[in-house]
Design an enzyme around this catalytic site. Structure first.
Site, PDB file in Angstrom:
ATOM      1  N   SER A   8       0.817  -1.216   0.000  1.00 19.14           N
ATOM      2  CA  SER A   8       0.000   0.000   0.000  1.00 19.14           C
ATOM      3  C   SER A   8       0.845   1.259   0.000  1.00 19.14           C
ATOM      4  O   SER A   8       0.662   2.161   0.818  1.00 19.14           O
ATOM      5  CB  SER A   8      -0.958  -0.023   1.197  1.00 19.14           C
ATOM      6  OG  SER A   8      -1.789  -1.152   1.095  1.00 19.14           O
ATOM      7  N   ALA A  10       2.320   4.305  -2.786  1.00 18.08           N
ATOM      8  CA  ALA A  10       1.584   5.332  -3.520  1.00 18.08           C
ATOM      9  C   ALA A  10       0.508   4.726  -4.424  1.00 18.08           C
ATOM     10  O   ALA A  10      -0.665   5.103  -4.357  1.00 18.08           O
ATOM     11  CB  ALA A  10       2.569   6.162  -4.333  1.00 18.08           C
ATOM     12  N   MET A  11       0.901   3.767  -5.265  1.00 15.68           N
ATOM     13  CA  MET A  11      -0.055   3.185  -6.208  1.00 15.68           C
ATOM     14  C   MET A  11      -1.105   2.341  -5.490  1.00 15.68           C
ATOM     15  O   MET A  11      -2.286   2.364  -5.848  1.00 15.68           O
ATOM     16  CB  MET A  11       0.682   2.342  -7.250  1.00 15.68           C
ATOM     17  CG  MET A  11       1.467   3.172  -8.239  1.00 15.68           C
ATOM     18  SD  MET A  11       0.397   4.118  -9.341  1.00 15.68           S
ATOM     19  CE  MET A  11      -0.231   2.788 -10.363  1.00 15.68           C
ATOM     20  N   LYS A 184       6.084  -1.276 -21.367  1.00 13.13           N
ATOM     21  CA  LYS A 184       6.265  -0.428 -20.184  1.00 13.13           C
ATOM     22  C   LYS A 184       7.615  -0.710 -19.527  1.00 13.13           C
ATOM     23  O   LYS A 184       8.302   0.200 -19.060  1.00 13.13           O
ATOM     24  CB  LYS A 184       5.137  -0.666 -19.178  1.00 13.13           C
ATOM     25  CG  LYS A 184       5.400   0.082 -17.864  1.00 13.13           C
ATOM     26  CD  LYS A 184       4.201   0.741 -17.276  1.00 13.13           C
ATOM     27  CE  LYS A 184       4.585   1.650 -16.124  1.00 13.13           C
ATOM     28  NZ  LYS A 184       3.808   1.390 -14.920  1.00 13.13           N
TER      29      LYS A 184
END
Length: 307
Positions: A8, A10-11, A184
């Site tokens: 848990s 930032a994202m 990515k």
């Protein structure tokens, strides 16, 4: 559905916050004591596009007992095996596990703990920042693509995409997500490690003639290794995507710069450039740029005495 966010930062906070606005239950999982205590005492403080404080349950992964309907993995790549070990008790027969980690090779790790029937792989361009324990800065929009790893369980993938879209996370069920994951990873492989080593912004790297030459060599290594693994990658298209991303993110220091240079934390290099080098070695493909970058980042970690 009961949704756990495993990791848990930032994202994880972004996804947990947005899913909490739907009719689903969310529990955050993390091991950072200060973060846990701040959210327990004050709630999650959200700044950016909205200013709000929300009460969300948070606990350590080993404290979770209620069987999950969905687990979204956002832990750091090197902490993934421990996280999967810690949450084994909440994974039931039909629990769906969605991996949105940066980098390559995570499905091989996850398969050691979880049946393929339960695994979803995805890639996201959402961003988020942490301003301190219990404080998430959420700005801008993003999207994500995901796919069930078991072709016979596509329905699970569509269910998860629907849930994420209820939370305005712009999810698309992708019949072939792996090329997007590689694309990515290639963006990270050209910008993250290089800017961390050169202590520069993305724009500064791409304004340098030598920097640009290096970027193109890295892209080539990602593409030839990916293609050898059977991934559909187009070098011209990926080069254009990297260039377009560099313009949008020109003023940013990427996350590995934040980890290595600013905060002296271990990096995820082994899952980005390092993964391409490792895969290349197994396939008999030489990847000198990815190998050297990986060695330089590890040397920098050692110089800074990062454990």
């Amino acid at each position: 559905m009961l949704v756990y966010i495993a990791g848990s930062g930032a994202m994880g906070c972004r996804f947990g916050y947005q899913i909490s606005k739907t009719n689903n239950d969310v529990i955050l999982l993390d091991n950072w004591e200060d973060h846990i205590n701040a959210i327990k005492e004050n709630g999650l403080v959200v700044t950016g596009d909205v200013e709000e404080t929300v009460k969300l349950p948070i606990m350590k992964p080993t404290e979770a007992t209620q069987e999950a309907d969905l687990i979204i993995l956002f832990t750091k790549a090197m902490q993934l095996p421990q996280m999967l070990q810690d949450i084994k008790g909440i994974i039931g027969k039909e629990t769906k596990v969605l991996c949105l980690l940066n980098g390559l090779g995570h499905e091989d790790v996850i398969r050691q703990y979880i049946p393929e029937h339960n695994i979803l792989m995805g890639v996201t361009v959402w961003t988020a920042g942490l301003e301190g324990p219990g404080r998430a800065h959420l700005q801008g929009v993003g999207a994500l693509n995901l796919q069930s790893m078991d072709p016979s369980n596509q329905e699970a993938g569509h269910q998860v995409a629907d849930l994420l879209n209820e939370a305005n996370l712009n999810a698309t069920y992708d019949e072939n997500v792996v090329p997007n994951i590689w694309r990515k990873a290639c963006v990270n492989g050209t910008m993250n490690s290089t800017c961390a080593l050169l202590d520069c912004t993305i724009g500064e790297l791409f304004a340098s003639e030598d920097g640009l030459k290096m970027v193109k060599e890295i892209i080539h290594e990602f593409v030839i290794v990916g293609q050898a693994e059977g991934v559909e990658l187009n070098e011209e298209e990926i080069t254009q995507y990297v260039m377009d991303t560099s313009v949008k993110a020109a003023h940013h220091y990427p996350s590995m710069h934040q980890d290595l240079v600013q905060n002296h934390r271990l990096t995820e290099i082994d899952f980005i450039n390092g993964a391409v080098n490792t895969k290349g070695e197994k396939l008999g493909i030489n990847t000198p740029y990815c190998r050297m970058i990986t060695e330089l980042v590890h040397a920098k970690e050692a110089v800074l005495n990062i454990q």
